[in-house]
Design a protein around this motif. Structure first.
Motif, short mmCIF file in Angstrom:
data_model
loop_
_atom_site.label_atom_id
_atom_site.label_comp_id
_atom_site.label_asym_id
_atom_site.label_seq_id
_atom_site.Cartn_x
_atom_site.Cartn_y
_atom_site.Cartn_z
N THR A 13 58.32 45.02 40.21
CA THR A 13 58.30 45.46 38.81
C THR A 13 59.14 44.51 37.96
OG1 THR A 13 58.04 47.75 39.52
CG2 THR A 13 58.74 47.40 37.25
N SER A 106 65.53 52.18 36.84
CA SER A 106 64.38 53.07 36.88
C SER A 106 64.82 54.53 36.89
CB SER A 106 63.51 52.78 38.11
OG SER A 106 64.26 52.98 39.29
N GLN A 127 58.32 51.87 37.67
CA GLN A 127 57.13 51.06 37.99
C GLN A 127 56.38 50.59 36.76
OE1 GLN A 127 54.94 52.17 41.67
NE2 GLN A 127 56.09 54.10 41.54
N PRO A 129 56.43 47.58 34.29
CA PRO A 129 56.99 46.30 33.88
C PRO A 129 56.99 46.08 32.37
CG PRO A 129 54.87 45.99 34.98
CD PRO A 129 55.23 47.44 35.11
#
Length: 180
Positions: A13, A106, A127, A129
Protein backbone atom coordinates in the motif's frame (compact mmCIF):
# COMPACT_ATOMS: atom_id res chain seq x y z
CA UNK A 1 8.57 1.58 7.11
CA UNK A 2 9.94 -1.03 9.48
CA UNK A 3 8.61 -4.55 9.82
CA UNK A 4 8.73 -7.98 8.27
CA UNK A 5 8.43 -7.88 4.51
CA UNK A 6 5.16 -9.75 4.08
CA UNK A 7 1.81 -8.80 2.58
CA UNK A 8 -0.06 -8.60 5.91
CA UNK A 9 2.18 -5.67 6.90
CA UNK A 10 0.70 -3.69 4.00
CA UNK A 11 3.97 -2.41 2.56
CA UNK A 12 2.52 -2.71 -0.96
CA UNK A 13 0.00 0.00 0.00
CA UNK A 14 2.87 2.36 0.82
CA UNK A 15 4.69 1.45 -2.40
CA UNK A 16 1.54 2.07 -4.46
CA UNK A 17 1.10 5.44 -2.74
CA UNK A 18 4.65 6.42 -3.80
CA UNK A 19 3.63 5.98 -7.44
CA UNK A 20 0.64 8.25 -6.88
CA UNK A 21 2.89 10.86 -5.24
CA UNK A 22 5.30 10.71 -8.18
CA UNK A 23 2.40 11.38 -10.57
CA UNK A 24 1.59 14.45 -8.45
CA UNK A 25 5.25 15.54 -8.82
CA UNK A 26 5.95 14.91 -5.12
CA UNK A 27 9.24 13.09 -4.83
CA UNK A 28 10.22 11.17 -1.73
CA UNK A 29 13.08 9.20 -0.25
CA UNK A 30 11.75 6.04 1.38
CA UNK A 31 13.55 3.61 3.67
CA UNK A 32 12.23 0.11 4.20
CA UNK A 33 13.72 -1.80 7.11
CA UNK A 34 12.91 -5.43 7.75
CA UNK A 35 13.69 -9.01 6.98
CA UNK A 36 12.49 -10.55 3.73
CA UNK A 37 9.91 -12.89 5.28
CA UNK A 38 7.43 -13.82 2.53
CA UNK A 39 8.95 -15.50 -0.49
CA UNK A 40 8.78 -13.28 -3.57
CA UNK A 41 7.21 -10.29 -1.79
CA UNK A 42 10.26 -8.02 -1.75
CA UNK A 43 11.12 -8.96 -5.32
CA UNK A 44 7.57 -8.10 -6.46
CA UNK A 45 7.78 -4.72 -4.68
CA UNK A 46 11.13 -3.96 -6.31
CA UNK A 47 9.81 -4.95 -9.74
CA UNK A 48 6.78 -2.67 -9.24
CA UNK A 49 9.04 0.21 -8.17
CA UNK A 50 11.35 -0.37 -11.14
CA UNK A 51 8.39 -0.41 -13.54
CA UNK A 52 7.34 3.02 -12.22
CA UNK A 53 10.84 4.52 -12.13
CA UNK A 54 11.02 4.66 -8.33
CA UNK A 55 13.54 1.98 -7.43
CA UNK A 56 16.34 4.54 -6.97
CA UNK A 57 14.30 6.52 -4.42
CA UNK A 58 13.41 3.53 -2.22
CA UNK A 59 16.08 1.91 -0.07
CA UNK A 60 15.58 -1.61 1.24
CA UNK A 61 17.99 -1.61 4.19
CA UNK A 62 17.27 -5.13 5.48
CA UNK A 63 16.85 -6.27 9.04
CA UNK A 64 18.30 -3.81 11.56
CA UNK A 65 19.26 -4.11 15.21
CA UNK A 66 17.50 -1.70 17.59
CA UNK A 67 20.39 0.76 17.63
CA UNK A 68 20.56 0.78 13.82
CA UNK A 69 16.79 1.22 13.54
CA UNK A 70 16.90 4.10 16.00
CA UNK A 71 19.59 5.77 13.90
CA UNK A 72 17.53 5.27 10.74
CA UNK A 73 14.51 6.79 12.45
CA UNK A 74 16.56 9.85 13.44
CA UNK A 75 17.42 10.37 9.75
CA UNK A 76 13.77 10.41 8.66
CA UNK A 77 10.67 12.49 9.34
CA UNK A 78 7.56 10.36 8.86
CA UNK A 79 6.82 6.77 9.81
CA UNK A 80 4.18 4.89 7.82
CA UNK A 81 2.48 1.91 9.47
CA UNK A 82 0.34 0.38 6.68
CA UNK A 83 -0.43 -2.93 8.40
CA UNK A 84 -3.45 -4.90 7.24
CA UNK A 85 -3.43 -7.47 10.02
CA UNK A 86 -4.98 -6.21 13.30
CA UNK A 87 -2.04 -6.62 15.66
CA UNK A 88 -2.61 -6.01 19.35
CA UNK A 89 0.14 -3.38 19.58
CA UNK A 90 2.56 -2.24 16.89
CA UNK A 91 5.73 -1.77 18.97
CA UNK A 92 7.51 -0.32 15.95
CA UNK A 93 5.08 2.63 16.03
CA UNK A 94 6.02 3.34 19.66
CA UNK A 95 9.71 3.16 18.68
CA UNK A 96 9.11 5.61 15.83
CA UNK A 97 7.28 7.90 18.24
CA UNK A 98 10.17 7.77 20.71
CA UNK A 99 12.43 8.85 17.84
CA UNK A 100 10.22 11.88 17.20
CA UNK A 101 8.57 10.83 13.95
CA UNK A 102 5.19 11.90 12.66
CA UNK A 103 2.89 8.88 12.26
CA UNK A 104 0.68 7.87 9.37
CA UNK A 105 -1.06 4.62 10.23
CA UNK A 106 -3.74 2.31 8.91
CA UNK A 107 -4.95 2.12 12.50
CA UNK A 108 -5.79 -1.57 12.42
CA UNK A 109 -5.95 -3.34 15.76
CA UNK A 110 -4.20 -1.69 18.67
CA UNK A 111 -2.15 0.56 16.40
CA UNK A 112 -5.09 2.97 16.28
CA UNK A 113 -4.55 3.86 19.94
CA UNK A 114 -1.09 5.32 19.25
CA UNK A 115 -2.16 7.90 16.69
CA UNK A 116 -3.75 11.02 18.13
CA UNK A 117 -5.41 12.79 15.18
CA UNK A 118 -3.79 16.15 14.40
CA UNK A 119 -1.53 15.78 17.45
CA UNK A 120 1.12 13.23 16.42
CA UNK A 121 -0.18 12.02 13.06
CA UNK A 122 -3.08 10.78 11.02
CA UNK A 123 -4.86 7.56 10.21
CA UNK A 124 -5.48 6.56 6.62
CA UNK A 125 -8.05 4.14 5.22
CA UNK A 126 -6.64 0.63 5.46
CA UNK A 127 -5.33 -0.71 2.12
CA UNK A 128 -6.10 2.59 0.37
CA UNK A 129 -3.00 3.97 -1.39
CA UNK A 130 -4.97 7.01 -2.61
CA UNK A 131 -5.80 8.05 0.96
CA UNK A 132 -2.26 7.33 2.14
CA UNK A 133 -0.75 9.36 -0.69
CA UNK A 134 -3.14 12.23 0.09
CA UNK A 135 -1.98 12.26 3.74
CA UNK A 136 1.69 12.09 2.72
CA UNK A 137 1.18 14.89 0.18
CA UNK A 138 -0.39 17.08 2.87
CA UNK A 139 2.63 16.53 5.10
CA UNK A 140 5.02 17.27 2.23
CA UNK A 141 3.31 20.66 1.84
CA UNK A 142 3.43 21.38 5.58
CA UNK A 143 6.86 20.63 7.08
CA UNK A 144 5.88 22.54 10.21
CA UNK A 145 3.17 19.92 10.79
CA UNK A 146 5.73 17.10 10.47
CA UNK A 147 7.80 18.84 13.15
CA UNK A 148 4.78 19.33 15.43
CA UNK A 149 3.69 15.71 15.05
CA UNK A 150 7.22 14.50 15.73
CA UNK A 151 7.62 16.55 18.90
CA UNK A 152 4.25 15.36 20.16
CA UNK A 153 5.03 11.73 19.27
CA UNK A 154 8.18 11.90 21.36
CA UNK A 155 6.33 13.45 24.32
CA UNK A 156 3.61 10.80 24.17
CA UNK A 157 6.16 7.99 23.98
CA UNK A 158 8.11 9.32 26.97
CA UNK A 159 5.03 9.77 29.14
CA UNK A 160 3.07 6.64 28.15
CA UNK A 161 5.66 4.04 27.20
CA UNK A 162 8.64 4.65 29.46
CA UNK A 163 9.64 1.97 31.95
CA UNK A 164 8.61 4.24 34.82
CA UNK A 165 5.19 5.03 33.33
CA UNK A 166 4.54 1.33 32.65
CA UNK A 167 5.62 0.37 36.18
CA UNK A 168 3.30 2.96 37.69
CA UNK A 169 0.35 1.66 35.63
CA UNK A 170 1.03 -1.93 36.72
CA UNK A 171 1.36 -0.85 40.36
CA UNK A 172 -1.98 0.97 40.18
CA UNK A 173 -3.65 -2.15 38.76
CA UNK A 174 -2.20 -4.35 41.52
CA UNK A 175 -3.28 -1.92 44.20
CA UNK A 176 -6.83 -1.97 42.82
CA UNK A 177 -6.97 -5.75 43.47
CA UNK A 178 -6.39 -5.27 47.21
CA UNK A 179 -9.93 -4.00 47.63
CA UNK A 180 -11.50 -7.15 46.20
Amino acid sequence: FAGLLMSSKGLHTLVESLVILKKKKIFTRTYIAGANFQKGYQEALKEFLKKHGLLDSVNFVGSLKRKQLSRLFRLTHVFVFPSIYPEAFGIVQAEAMASGLALISSGVGGSKELVKHDINGWLFKNQDPEDLSHKLAELAKKPELIKKFGINSNKIARTQFSTMASSEKIETIFKSFRGL
